[in-house]
Scaffold this motif. Structure first.
Motif, PDB file in Angstrom:
ATOM      1  N   SER A   4       0.833  -1.205   0.000  1.00  0.00           N
ATOM      2  CA  SER A   4       0.000   0.000   0.000  1.00  0.00           C
ATOM      3  C   SER A   4       0.870   1.258   0.000  1.00  0.00           C
ATOM      4  CB  SER A   4      -0.962   0.007   1.190  1.00  0.00           C
ATOM      5  OG  SER A   4      -0.242   0.017   2.402  1.00  0.00           O
ATOM      6  N   ASP A   5       2.003   1.216   0.705  1.00  0.00           N
ATOM      7  CA  ASP A   5       2.921   2.349   0.706  1.00  0.00           C
ATOM      8  C   ASP A   5       3.525   2.563  -0.681  1.00  0.00           C
ATOM      9  OD1 ASP A   5       2.465   2.697   3.414  1.00  0.00           O
ATOM     10  OD2 ASP A   5       4.243   1.540   3.999  1.00  0.00           O
ATOM     11  N   THR A   8       0.926   4.165  -2.859  1.00  0.00           N
ATOM     12  CA  THR A   8       0.791   5.576  -2.502  1.00  0.00           C
ATOM     13  C   THR A   8       1.934   6.382  -3.094  1.00  0.00           C
ATOM     14  OG1 THR A   8      -0.380   5.041  -0.457  1.00  0.00           O
ATOM     15  CG2 THR A   8       0.696   7.205  -0.571  1.00  0.00           C
ATOM     16  N   GLU A 121      -1.681  -3.659  -9.735  1.00  0.00           N
ATOM     17  CA  GLU A 121      -2.925  -3.848  -8.984  1.00  0.00           C
ATOM     18  C   GLU A 121      -3.381  -5.303  -9.061  1.00  0.00           C
ATOM     19  OE1 GLU A 121      -7.452  -2.043  -8.677  1.00  0.00           O
ATOM     20  OE2 GLU A 121      -6.320  -1.761 -10.536  1.00  0.00           O
TER      21      GLU A 121
END
Length: 140
Positions: A4-5, A8, A121
């Motif tokens: 997730s980092d 981002t 993704e």
């Protein structure tokens, strides 16, 4: 870095790229040349980082990913070589054609980046599903 980092950071980097390209229209030739030089250095650094990351995880990296990395290294080397070759040729008509080609290359690079985001993704979701299934198998 957690997935997730990483996503981002990717989104933030894409926004920064968009901002830099938008600002380029208002820059002097010297300022733009400095931006181009920095971008080239950043691409080379990112490519080196990607290669180092792959070396650290060679046994876990799929054949597809290894081929994708090689393809990316080949692509970045070709783009760099093409840019350097274009700088050596100076006719006005050729410069206009080269500008058109450089713009088309930028569009393709952005489309490749979009595809890479889509692939990331998919890979992340698939990895999460695989982890869920492994956890369920271990407890079930």
């Amino acid at each position: 870095m957690a997935l997730s980092d990483t996503l981002t950071t990717l989104a933030e980097r894409a926004k920064a790229a968009e901002d830099h390209v938008s600002q380029a229209a208002t820059q002097s030739r010297e300022q733009l040349q400095a931006e181009v030089d920095k971008a080239r250095d950043d691409v080379q650094a990112q490519t080196a980082k990607l290669q180092e990351s792959a070396r650290g995880a060679e046994q876990r990296v799929s054949q597809w990913w290894a081929e994708m990395q090689q393809s990316w290294r080949d692509h970045t080397a070709k783009v760099s070589n093409d840019i350097e070759a274009r700088k050596r040729e100076h006719t006005a008509a050729r410069a206009a054609r080269e500008a058109d080609q450089a713009e088309a290359d930028a569009v393709i690079a952005a489309e490749i980046a979009m595809a890479a985001i889509e692939e990331a993704e998919y890979a992340a979701l698939d990895a999460r599903l695989a982890r869920m299934e492994a956890d369920a198998t271990a407890t079930g």
